[in-house]
Design an enzyme around this catalytic site. Structure first.
Site, PDB file in Angstrom:
ATOM      1  N   ARG A  29     -37.021 -15.355   3.812  1.00 29.78           N
ATOM      2  CA  ARG A  29     -36.545 -13.965   3.838  1.00 29.78           C
ATOM      3  C   ARG A  29     -35.043 -13.952   3.562  1.00 29.78           C
ATOM      4  O   ARG A  29     -34.265 -14.529   4.336  1.00 29.78           O
ATOM      5  CB  ARG A  29     -36.865 -13.347   5.203  1.00 29.78           C
ATOM      6  CG  ARG A  29     -36.503 -11.881   5.357  1.00 29.78           C
ATOM      7  CD  ARG A  29     -36.936 -11.376   6.735  1.00 29.78           C
ATOM      8  NE  ARG A  29     -36.663  -9.963   6.906  1.00 29.78           N
ATOM      9  CZ  ARG A  29     -35.519  -9.460   7.366  1.00 29.78           C
ATOM     10  NH1 ARG A  29     -34.526 -10.274   7.707  1.00 29.78           N
ATOM     11  NH2 ARG A  29     -35.365  -8.156   7.491  1.00 29.78           N
ATOM     12  N   LYS A  77     -26.650 -15.432   8.106  1.00 31.31           N
ATOM     13  CA  LYS A  77     -26.472 -15.364   9.560  1.00 31.31           C
ATOM     14  C   LYS A  77     -25.260 -16.147  10.029  1.00 31.31           C
ATOM     15  O   LYS A  77     -24.682 -16.964   9.309  1.00 31.31           O
ATOM     16  CB  LYS A  77     -27.759 -15.806  10.255  1.00 31.31           C
ATOM     17  CG  LYS A  77     -28.861 -14.769  10.056  1.00 31.31           C
ATOM     18  CD  LYS A  77     -30.088 -15.006  10.887  1.00 31.31           C
ATOM     19  CE  LYS A  77     -31.067 -13.831  10.708  1.00 31.31           C
ATOM     20  NZ  LYS A  77     -32.343 -14.027  11.415  1.00 31.31           N
TER      21      LYS A  77
END
Length: 302
Positions: free
Chosen positions: A269, A235
């Site tokens: 994740r 991210k």
């Protein structure tokens, strides 16, 4: 080495899924990301073909994924929604094919009950909903009816608005309060606590600073009594810290994952399962997870 106020014995040790349960041990379960979308922020378009998607799922399993999370609609900032029919067409055949090829549980990443239903019928064990099972009034009844495990995530706003001006009085406290209230609401609607996993939603309506605060305080979320899932993989805040938006974020993802493992997060994740697994295993081997040094004799000669 874990020096948090909460005893590790108080963290959730089991997540009940639709037909089985995950029992958590010393190291986290890695949820491998499989986006069957053309526009996801990191790997959009790579696995649109069902055959390529299944092959990628099997590679993730081979590399150590304990869950495969299939998503047919991008939730990156400013992404546009797709129809139920399109999302089902992207995901359900892939879920069915994965279930035929591996015993690793499959999760469906969706906020639409119709999509979740089709994928559960295809064999999915988990509903992973970025809206905390709030967007579709049919989602909680579906979870109750099918017995699927659920992951309820926090998101401020929606993908079209969430990164405009994220604001909290205290990000950790506010999100902790939201997830506690979602746990209570889901239980009141008939879901057992053992079915519920909670996700603070890194990158979903958070600034870079909010993301760092949530990661530094991940252990706080054990207070709620449910397994904790964190999805920070590749991210934008990682690129901000690295100082280059074009840099490979796999190593940065692994670095954060090691810290999450230290704090007892049960599910992480990630896209790069092998890189993250290697980092966590080495950290565990030198006693970083709970202070116990790995006995190399137990591994045999090499």
């Amino acid at each position: 080495m874990r020096d948090f106020d909460n005893s590790l014995s108080e963290t959730a040790s089991v997540w009940q899924l639709r037909t089985r349960e995950l029992v958590f041990g010393r190291i986290p379960v890695l949820m491998g990301i499989l986006n069957v979308t053309p526009d996801s922020f990191s790997d959009g378009g790579k696995f649109n073909d069902p055959g390529a998607a299944v092959d990628q799922a099997l590679r993730l399993v081979e590399k150590g994924a304990g869950i495969i999370d299939v998503g047919g609609e991008s939730t990156r900032p400013y992404s546009q929604p797709v129809s139920e029919a399109e999302e089902i067409a992207r995901t359900a055949p892939v879920v069915a094919a994965i279930v035929e090829r591996t015993s690793v549980p499959v999760s469906i990443d969706t906020s639409k009950a119709a999509v979740a239903r089709e994928c559960i019928q295809a064999g999915a064990e988990i509903i992973n909903d970025v809206t905390g099972l709030e967007a579709d009034p049919g989602m909680v009844p579906l979870a109750r009816e099918t017995g699927a495990g659920v992951c309820a995530m926090h998101m401020q706003g929606n993908p079209q608005t969430m990164q405009d001006r994220p604001s909290y009085q205290d990000a950790v406290r506010d999100i902790l309060g939201y997830l506690r209230s979602r746990r209570d609401s889901l239980q009141q609607q008939g879901l057992k606590r053992e079915k519920i996993c909670l996700d603070p939603g890194i990158g979903f309506g958070k600034t870079h600073q909010h993301n760092l605060e949530l990661i530094a305080s991940a252990h706080r979320f054990h207070e709620i009594g449910c397994p904790v899932l964190v999805g920070h993989s590749r991210k934008g805040f990682l690129a901000k810290i690295i100082g280059s938006p074009e840099a490979d974020r796999a190593a940065a993802t692994a670095g954060v994952a090691v810290e999450l493992a230290r704090q007892g997060v049960q599910v992480i994740r990630v896209h790069d399962v092998d890189v993250v697994q290697d980092a966590i295993r080495l950290f565990e081997a030198v006693g970083g997870i709970d202070g116990r040094l790995l006995d190399m004799n137990s591994l045999g000669s090499s």
